[in-house]
Write a protein that holds these residues in place. Sequence first.
Motif, PDB file in Angstrom:
ATOM      1  N   ALA A 258       0.829  -1.207   0.000  1.00 30.45           N
ATOM      2  CA  ALA A 258       0.000   0.000   0.000  1.00 30.45           C
ATOM      3  C   ALA A 258       0.864   1.258   0.000  1.00 30.45           C
ATOM      4  O   ALA A 258       0.512   2.269  -0.629  1.00 30.45           O
ATOM      5  N   MET A 259       2.004   1.215   0.699  1.00 30.27           N
ATOM      6  CA  MET A 259       2.921   2.355   0.678  1.00 30.27           C
ATOM      7  C   MET A 259       3.380   2.636  -0.751  1.00 30.27           C
ATOM      8  O   MET A 259       3.368   3.788  -1.210  1.00 30.27           O
ATOM      9  N   LEU A 318      15.783   7.336  11.131  1.00 27.33           N
ATOM     10  CA  LEU A 318      16.765   6.643  10.312  1.00 27.33           C
ATOM     11  C   LEU A 318      16.260   5.253   9.930  1.00 27.33           C
ATOM     12  O   LEU A 318      16.429   4.813   8.787  1.00 27.33           O
ATOM     13  N   SER A 319      15.612   4.566  10.854  1.00 25.77           N
ATOM     14  CA  SER A 319      15.033   3.259  10.532  1.00 25.77           C
ATOM     15  C   SER A 319      13.929   3.383   9.496  1.00 25.77           C
ATOM     16  O   SER A 319      13.744   2.497   8.653  1.00 25.77           O
ATOM     17  N   SER A 320      13.181   4.482   9.536  1.00 25.51           N
ATOM     18  CA  SER A 320      12.132   4.721   8.542  1.00 25.51           C
ATOM     19  C   SER A 320      12.739   4.910   7.159  1.00 25.51           C
ATOM     20  O   SER A 320      12.218   4.398   6.158  1.00 25.51           O
ATOM     21  N   VAL A 321      13.828   5.661   7.095  1.00 24.14           N
ATOM     22  CA  VAL A 321      14.535   5.857   5.829  1.00 24.14           C
ATOM     23  C   VAL A 321      15.016   4.515   5.284  1.00 24.14           C
ATOM     24  O   VAL A 321      14.834   4.197   4.095  1.00 24.14           O
ATOM     25  N   ARG A 322      15.610   3.711   6.150  1.00 24.10           N
ATOM     26  CA  ARG A 322      16.075   2.389   5.718  1.00 24.10           C
ATOM     27  C   ARG A 322      14.913   1.536   5.215  1.00 24.10           C
ATOM     28  O   ARG A 322      15.034   0.808   4.231  1.00 24.10           O
ATOM     29  N   LEU A 328      10.841  -1.099   0.190  1.00 26.47           N
ATOM     30  CA  LEU A 328      10.065  -0.632  -0.961  1.00 26.47           C
ATOM     31  C   LEU A 328      10.908  -0.488  -2.223  1.00 26.47           C
ATOM     32  O   LEU A 328      10.370  -0.294  -3.305  1.00 26.47           O
ATOM     33  N   GLY A 329      12.218  -0.561  -2.068  1.00 25.90           N
ATOM     34  CA  GLY A 329      13.096  -0.383  -3.211  1.00 25.90           C
ATOM     35  C   GLY A 329      13.178   1.050  -3.679  1.00 25.90           C
ATOM     36  O   GLY A 329      13.545   1.334  -4.827  1.00 25.90           O
ATOM     37  N   ALA A 335      14.293   8.496  -0.472  1.00 22.85           N
ATOM     38  CA  ALA A 335      14.101   8.209   0.948  1.00 22.85           C
ATOM     39  C   ALA A 335      14.604   9.378   1.797  1.00 22.85           C
ATOM     40  O   ALA A 335      13.939   9.786   2.765  1.00 22.85           O
ATOM     41  N   PHE A 336      15.755   9.927   1.443  1.00 19.88           N
ATOM     42  CA  PHE A 336      16.281  11.091   2.165  1.00 19.88           C
ATOM     43  C   PHE A 336      15.352  12.293   2.007  1.00 19.88           C
ATOM     44  O   PHE A 336      15.099  13.021   2.973  1.00 19.88           O
ATOM     45  N   ARG A 337      14.848  12.527   0.792  1.00 22.17           N
ATOM     46  CA  ARG A 337      13.942  13.667   0.574  1.00 22.17           C
ATOM     47  C   ARG A 337      12.698  13.543   1.439  1.00 22.17           C
ATOM     48  O   ARG A 337      12.184  14.530   1.964  1.00 22.17           O
TER      49      ARG A 337
END
Length: 392
Positions: A258-259, A318-322, A328-329, A335-337
């Motif tokens: 869904a994300m 940081l874990s969310s970015v990872r 999600l690839g 991811a940083f943005r």
Amino acid sequence: MTVKSRITGARIFDGMQWHDDAALVIESGHVRSIIREDAGLDSLGTIDARGLLLVAGFIDLQVNGGGGALFNEQPTLESIRQICAAHARYGTTALLPTLITDTRETKTAAIKAGLEAKAAGIPGFLGLHLEGPHLSLARKGAHDPALIRPMEKLDLDEMLACVTQLGCLMVTVAPENATMEQVKALADAGVVVSLGHTDASFETSSTFAKAGARAVTHLFNAMSGLGHREPGVVGAALATGSLHAGMIADGFHIDPAAMGIALRAKQGPAHIFLVTDAMSTIGTDMERFFLNSREILRKDGRLTLADGTLAGADIDMLSSVRFVHEKLGLPIEEAFRMASAYPADTMGIASRKGRLIHGADADFVLLTPELELNSTWIGGRKVFDAGAPFVV
């Protein structure tokens, strides 16, 4: 006194794009420029970050707690200091301490604490997020239904009175308990109004966006879903170019599929950005805590009420970015943005936060190529070093 320094050797991500063979020049806590690494500025103090990634600092617009402190239970200056310090350990350089639905007295105390934090210059403090109490009972989530109520003139006046001093104020409301006139008044005063905990229709959500609502709180969660005949709040968030949307990327609040669908469907220029919705557990080994006198249990990465209702999240930025990069690839740049530039855009502070551009605050993190945190810097000052005790 003007203090200048430069950081060399790192690959620099300025919030939008990479700079190779470059150096970040800092002047009195602000970004002066990104220059060629071999540019002749020998008079500057040099910090060698060779082999690391230098990335614009993360901005979290929904943080209930951290380091053992929960803002609802401790709406104080010291609680804000503790929360900001805890999240700096995970790359967050600016955050909104978030008060969920509570009593009028607790909300007033939280605003007072926020004004004190602003005056004290607490590193990492950006402003406040008031998530309620003007929400929908039908979509209450973990919010105490006994404390949910309509917005009154006193509530509106209190928020209008503090927004200028706070600098940044986000307010989550539901159309069921706030009027379009109230939303317009808040938006006109500079408050970022976010729709959330609501069963509103697509049409109502779109109308509130036109009235000044700027964002949607924790997309998919506690809101009317995307139906093929009634697109709901989710549909409005994805189809309305002016609505930004926060997303909790812990794998529990939203299925990764869904994300991905949402990220592909989102209409611009607004974006989906990362939030943690973190509770007091971040940076601790706590197994349980209390919110509005109700016990919240921590198990296997989830925080829940006794009946299994999710109650915030047990994840850092940081874990969310990872997560969005690895699960999600998503390209690491995007991811940083989602953790820096897009939340800054949501709050209207892109000239000073979320991007390492001339005049912006020198807020950044140094990461290893494996995305492990080396250090966190706020206003050009190192506030966390992974190899040393925390020093804020």
